[in-house]
Design an enzyme around this catalytic site. Sequence first.
Site, PDB file in Angstrom:
ATOM      1  CG  ASP A 171      -1.931  -0.859   1.195  1.00  0.00           C
ATOM      2  OD1 ASP A 171      -2.213  -1.620   0.213  1.00  0.00           O
ATOM      3  OD2 ASP A 171      -2.793  -1.236   2.060  1.00  0.00           O
ATOM      4  N   GLY A 185      -3.317  -5.153   0.944  1.00  0.00           N
ATOM      5  CA  GLY A 185      -4.044  -6.178   0.247  1.00  0.00           C
ATOM      6  C   GLY A 185      -5.336  -6.842   0.948  1.00  0.00           C
ATOM      7  CD  GLU A 223      -7.442  -6.567  -3.640  1.00  0.00           C
ATOM      8  OE1 GLU A 223      -7.374  -5.568  -3.763  1.00  0.00           O
ATOM      9  OE2 GLU A 223      -6.882  -6.921  -2.877  1.00  0.00           O
ATOM     10  N   GLY A 257     -13.170  -2.672   5.965  1.00  0.00           N
ATOM     11  CA  GLY A 257     -14.091  -3.994   5.564  1.00  0.00           C
ATOM     12  C   GLY A 257     -13.420  -5.194   5.916  1.00  0.00           C
ATOM     13  CG  ASP A 258      -9.783  -5.841   3.561  1.00  0.00           C
ATOM     14  OD1 ASP A 258     -10.626  -6.242   3.184  1.00  0.00           O
ATOM     15  OD2 ASP A 258      -8.881  -5.044   3.361  1.00  0.00           O
ATOM     16  N   GLY A 285      -3.766   3.473   8.220  1.00  0.00           N
ATOM     17  CA  GLY A 285      -3.100   2.517   7.481  1.00  0.00           C
ATOM     18  C   GLY A 285      -4.304   1.501   7.417  1.00  0.00           C
TER      19      GLY A 285
END
Length: 308
Positions: free
Chosen positions: A12, A38, A139, A251-252, A287
């Site tokens: 990122d 990711g 992804e 969301g992750d 982050g």
Amino acid sequence: MKLAVIGSNMVDLTAYIHHMPAPGETLEAPDFSISCGGKGANQAVAAALCGAEAMMVSKVGSDLFADNTIENLKTFGIDTRYVTKASDASSGIASIFVDESGQNRILIVKGANDLLAPTDIDAAETELKACAMIILQLEVPLATVYHAIDFGRTHGVPVLLNPAPATKALDITKVCACDFFVPNETELSILTGLPMETLEDVEEAAKSLLVRGLKNIIVTLGGRGALWMTQKEKQYVAPYKVTAVDTTGAGDAFIGCFASEYAKGGDVLAAMKKASAFAALSVTHKGTQLSYPTQEELAIFLQKKAAE
Ligand code: RIB
């Protein structure tokens, strides 16, 4: 209890800006960071922080980012035996803009993630069969996602699919066997072509996917909480009110925490509530993985919220 994430890892590159640039506009970003992200890796890290024994099936490139990505996963205790290197690709890269309201815009270069193949899943068959859940995102190639869902069905391993980033190329008939389908509202809108203005709109869109054969749909709604819908049930989980600094990876965070909690007890609502708190706390820091709380931090946050 072991969980597997079959999915992506990215580097990122995040620029923190005052506002999103307009077309043709050049802006100066007062802050920048490089960190591991990711969607797949973020979800594995969140699950590990919530107590799961996590493994990843993933692909890194043949560049200077590859070893760092693997080492980073190891620091969270994630099993990286099936994180392999592609000899002819870059690692995945995400270029991220986060504005003062904490909202983000993300552009990804899939790189090696695009080479994750069904054979990579088969190579991990023994370990995957022993997992309490397989977690997927989009992804990596759709063929790999479909293969993972078939693998889960064949071997009786529950599957959670996070259809992110959303693509109209996703064949809903091929993902109906997944146990949990977890989009955010933007992804749900792209997949269904329906508006998301009101909560009723969200419910209608979720219903349209239930009609097509999906079983459990959990829609993450950011500041509006989360919705769980099945053919028979509809439950809302209220949001925790926080001041958002950076919503990237929230969301992750929700998905990794949800999977970890659900795998422990099979209680969907309890898992959603804990996942909401975990994700809410994550947006209060910059982050993705770096913003995820420890269990101690989460406990303090929950105590504080209970006392408010
Ligand atoms: O969901 C957030 C993630 O999306 C970021 O970490 C970025 O890598 C992109 O994959």
